[in-house]
Design a protein around this motif. Structure first.
Motif, PDB file in Angstrom:
ATOM      1  N   ALA A  31      38.700  33.007  -1.635  1.00 22.41           N
ATOM      2  CA  ALA A  31      38.969  34.324  -2.199  1.00 22.41           C
ATOM      3  C   ALA A  31      40.302  34.351  -2.941  1.00 22.41           C
ATOM      4  O   ALA A  31      41.342  34.003  -2.383  1.00 22.41           O
ATOM      5  CB  ALA A  31      38.982  35.378  -1.106  1.00 22.41           C
ATOM      6  N   ASP A  35      39.861  41.391   0.286  1.00 22.60           N
ATOM      7  CA  ASP A  35      40.541  41.402   1.579  1.00 22.60           C
ATOM      8  C   ASP A  35      40.977  40.028   2.051  1.00 22.60           C
ATOM      9  O   ASP A  35      41.989  39.889   2.740  1.00 22.60           O
ATOM     10  CB  ASP A  35      39.627  42.029   2.645  1.00 22.60           C
ATOM     11  N   ALA A  36      40.202  39.001   1.734  1.00 16.52           N
ATOM     12  CA  ALA A  36      40.497  37.662   2.251  1.00 16.52           C
ATOM     13  C   ALA A  36      41.536  36.910   1.430  1.00 16.52           C
ATOM     14  O   ALA A  36      42.015  35.856   1.845  1.00 16.52           O
ATOM     15  CB  ALA A  36      39.214  36.841   2.324  1.00 16.52           C
ATOM     16  N   ASN A  40      43.610  33.282   1.863  1.00 18.70           N
ATOM     17  CA  ASN A  40      42.780  32.251   1.235  1.00 18.70           C
ATOM     18  C   ASN A  40      43.463  31.499   0.106  1.00 18.70           C
ATOM     19  O   ASN A  40      43.055  30.387  -0.243  1.00 18.70           O
ATOM     20  CB  ASN A  40      41.491  32.868   0.680  1.00 18.70           C
ATOM     21  N   SER A  74      35.929  37.693  -1.888  1.00 20.09           N
ATOM     22  CA  SER A  74      35.973  38.091  -0.468  1.00 20.09           C
ATOM     23  C   SER A  74      34.639  38.609   0.063  1.00 20.09           C
ATOM     24  O   SER A  74      34.617  39.391   1.018  1.00 20.09           O
ATOM     25  CB  SER A  74      37.069  39.148  -0.231  1.00 20.09           C
ATOM     26  N   THR A  75      33.533  38.170  -0.515  1.00 24.80           N
ATOM     27  CA  THR A  75      32.222  38.605  -0.025  1.00 24.80           C
ATOM     28  C   THR A  75      31.264  37.424   0.046  1.00 24.80           C
ATOM     29  O   THR A  75      31.413  36.433  -0.685  1.00 24.80           O
ATOM     30  CB  THR A  75      31.592  39.676  -0.934  1.00 24.80           C
ATOM     31  N   TRP A  99      36.292  32.179   5.355  1.00 26.57           N
ATOM     32  CA  TRP A  99      35.510  32.980   6.296  1.00 26.57           C
ATOM     33  C   TRP A  99      34.119  32.373   6.450  1.00 26.57           C
ATOM     34  O   TRP A  99      33.507  31.926   5.475  1.00 26.57           O
ATOM     35  CB  TRP A  99      35.395  34.410   5.808  1.00 26.57           C
ATOM     36  N   HIS A 102      31.360  33.681   4.241  1.00 28.19           N
ATOM     37  CA  HIS A 102      31.485  33.221   2.854  1.00 28.19           C
ATOM     38  C   HIS A 102      30.946  31.792   2.706  1.00 28.19           C
ATOM     39  O   HIS A 102      30.277  31.466   1.719  1.00 28.19           O
ATOM     40  CB  HIS A 102      32.950  33.265   2.408  1.00 28.19           C
TER      41      HIS A 102
END
Length: 369
Positions: A31, A35-36, A40, A74-75, A99, A102
């Motif tokens: 990301a 958010d990440a 990241n 971030s998704t 994540w 991800h």
């Protein structure tokens, strides 16, 4: 960053004898936005450092290494879209994501395309179950939960525990399950399993129920932000139990609640003070160029790139299937320990336990599998 990488690549091709013009394209997915991104971005930095190191050594099989960066926003959906773009770009392998959701999103595209994916720090067991082209260099949540349960019972002499779970995060629910199972197997008693949602501003009801139980420890395998807020509020309410967490914890928690986080233990993948010569040499070289290593993502990402490089050399080929097959049987002495892969392409390697004290993460011990 991409332009700078291109210039460095061009310079290497012009000045390094024996490096062919056509590059080995390796993708890096994490990301840059959303958010990440805050945690990241170092993944890209560490991968670039590893690629530069490889190119200084002459590249791979006579070819320079070219990193292509992909933002997953971030998704999980962003990871799928980025992976599709990477397939079109003709990458030979992918490093990432951070994540677990991800990495699973990317794996769902890369597995059917026959492109190896190595995640530096996605710990959910589901990641590598996506298929035989999917690997990781971090340990998994079942091992992490077992290590902390053993530390709680054997080192801290804990007999009772409360477990507080962020039900919005698969990471939290899975890690809680593995800890509970192992803690009970080792003779500990779980007094209560409390649940909460992400981004809750007040945890008073949760903690009011916890306080009279007076547990020896509280296992809180959540995000570092929510966990900081829970611990901070608990301390202000007079709860004195020792808090334990997983690899999402770190010194960044001091930014949220200051010294109220002192005394918290957590499992992680690496620490600069671990007694390992290769690790300390890496720290010196990396920090000379990039500044302080603040996250375990850095050495894990470096190891991800380097274990891929070793597999390519052992395969003596840029064929993706031959690289995958070489990865499956390789043995790599990395910055984060000796890594071999089990039948599900998860590493067999040690974990590290740290304690947050006086603004720093203090090395406690290394726990072997």
């Amino acid at each position: 960053m991409k332009f700078l990488s291109f210039l460095l690549l061009l310079q290497l091709m012009l000045t390094t004898p024996g490096i062919a013009a056509d590059p080995v394209k390796i993708g890096v997915i994490a990301a840059k936005t959303g958010d990440a991104a805050a945690t990241n971005l170092v993944l890209f930095e560490a991968a670039q450092y590893a690629a530069e190191t490889l190119n200084q050594q002459g590249g791979l099989l006579g070819h320079p290494v070219e990193l292509i960066e992909y933002d997953n926003n971030s998704t999980a959906l962003g990871s799928r879209m980025a992976a599709k773009k990477a397939v079109d770009d003709g990458i030979i392998a992918m490093i990432g994501a951070s994540w677990s959701s991800h990495s699973i999103g990317a794996a769902s595209v890369l597995q059917p395309a026959g492109i190896p994916l190595i995640s530096p720090i996605s710990t959910s067991p589901q990641v590598t179950l996506e298929g035989d082209y999917i690997f990781r260099v971090c340990y998994t949540d079942p091992f992490q939960g077992k290590v902390m349960a053993r530390f709680a019972t054997q080192d801290l002499k804990a007999k009772t525990a409360v477990v507080l779970v962020n039900t919005d995060r698969t990471y939290s629910t899975g890690l809680a399950e593995f800890f509970i199972q192992s803690f009970e197997q080792q003779g500990g008693k779980i007094l209560w399993k409390g649940e909460f949602l992400i981004d809750v501003s007040n945890y008073e009801e949760l903690l009011q129920k916890t306080k009279p139980m007076n547990p020896d420890i509280i296992y809180l395998p959540g995000d570092y932000r929510d966990s900081s807020q829970v611990i901070g509020q608990a301390r202000k309410m007079g709860i004195t139990a020792i808090f334990l967490g997983g690899d999402a914890y770190g010194v960044r928690m001091y930014d949220y609640i200051g010294n109220l986080i002192d005394g918290t233990y957590y499992t992680t993948h690496w620490h600069r003070d671990a007694p390992d010569t290769a690790s300390r040499t890496f720290v010196g070289k990396y920090e000379t160029k990039n500044g302080l290593v603040k996250q375990t993502t850095v050495p894990l990402t470096y190891d991800s790139v380097m274990i891929l490089a070793q597999a390519i050399r052992e395969a003596k080929s840029l064929d993706r299937k031959k690289i995958r097959d070489a990865l499956a049987i390789t043995q790599y002495r990395g910055i984060t320990g000796l890594i071999t892969f089990d039948e599900n392409r998860n590493p067999v390697k040690p974990a590290v336990i740290l304690k947050l004290e006086k603004g720093d993460a203090v090395y406690i011990k290394t726990v072997s599998p």
